[in-house]
Design a protein around this motif. Structure first.
Motif, short mmCIF file in Angstrom:
data_model
loop_
_atom_site.label_atom_id
_atom_site.label_comp_id
_atom_site.label_asym_id
_atom_site.label_seq_id
_atom_site.Cartn_x
_atom_site.Cartn_y
_atom_site.Cartn_z
N VAL A 5 -4.86 -1.31 -11.92
CA VAL A 5 -4.48 -2.44 -11.25
C VAL A 5 -3.25 -3.18 -12.03
O VAL A 5 -3.59 -3.18 -13.55
CB VAL A 5 -5.39 -3.64 -11.14
CG1 VAL A 5 -4.78 -5.04 -10.52
CG2 VAL A 5 -6.74 -3.26 -10.23
N ARG A 25 -3.10 -1.98 -4.88
CA ARG A 25 -3.85 -2.80 -5.55
C ARG A 25 -3.06 -3.60 -6.92
O ARG A 25 -3.65 -3.92 -7.78
CB ARG A 25 -4.96 -1.79 -6.46
CG ARG A 25 -5.97 -1.51 -5.38
CD ARG A 25 -7.16 -0.53 -5.82
NE ARG A 25 -7.08 -0.41 -7.26
CZ ARG A 25 -8.07 -0.88 -7.68
NH1 ARG A 25 -9.19 -1.39 -7.33
NH2 ARG A 25 -8.32 -0.93 -9.27
N ASP A 45 -4.36 -3.47 -0.25
CA ASP A 45 -4.97 -4.48 -1.41
C ASP A 45 -4.09 -4.89 -2.44
O ASP A 45 -4.50 -5.33 -3.66
CB ASP A 45 -6.17 -3.68 -1.91
CG ASP A 45 -7.36 -3.53 -0.87
OD1 ASP A 45 -7.65 -4.20 -0.11
OD2 ASP A 45 -7.58 -2.11 -0.69
N THR A 46 -2.77 -5.14 -2.16
CA THR A 46 -1.89 -5.48 -2.87
C THR A 46 -1.61 -7.05 -2.89
O THR A 46 -1.63 -7.69 -1.78
CB THR A 46 -0.58 -4.98 -2.73
OG1 THR A 46 -0.52 -3.53 -3.12
CG2 THR A 46 0.64 -5.36 -3.74
#
Length: 122
Positions: A5, A25, A45-46
């Protein structure tokens, strides 16, 4: 490394070419992503909280479960983008083009500015 991440506050990426990039992410808080060329990029998922993405080219980009509260996407090209469970709460999508966006019905637009936005269901 893949899967890590990345957390970046106020990243300066205006005019960057991110075509087919995979920043999935990542946490790009208040990032300057104006006019980025990111067709086909993976933003799954950012966190793009408060990101400036005015006039961004996000054609066919994947924004699955992306979090974009308060993001500025004025004039952004999101044609055929994957938007499953994307969160546009309070985002400014004035003049954005969402024509052909996938899973648009699952995206959240609470409090978003949608003036002159194309491709939304009537």
């Amino acid at each position: 490394m893949p899967g890590d991440v990345v957390v970046q506050h106020e990243a300066q990426l205006a005019d960057a070419v991110l075509t087919n990039a995979d920043p999935a992410r990542s946490h790009l808080v208040r990032a300057d992503l104006r006019r980025i060329q990111a067709a086909g990029a993976h933003f799954d998922d950012t966190y793009l909280t408060g990101a400036e993405m005015e006039d961004a080219d996000l054609k066919r980009a994947s924004l699955v479960r992306a979090s974009l509260p308060g993001a500025i996407l004025r004039g952004a090209d999101l044609r055929q983008a994957g938007l499953r469970d994307a969160d546009f709460t309070g985002a400014d999508l004035t003049g954005a083009d969402l024509t052909g966006a996938k899973n648009l019905s699952t995206a959240g637009f609470d409090g978003a500015v949608l003036k002159d936005t194309r491709g939304l269901p009537a």
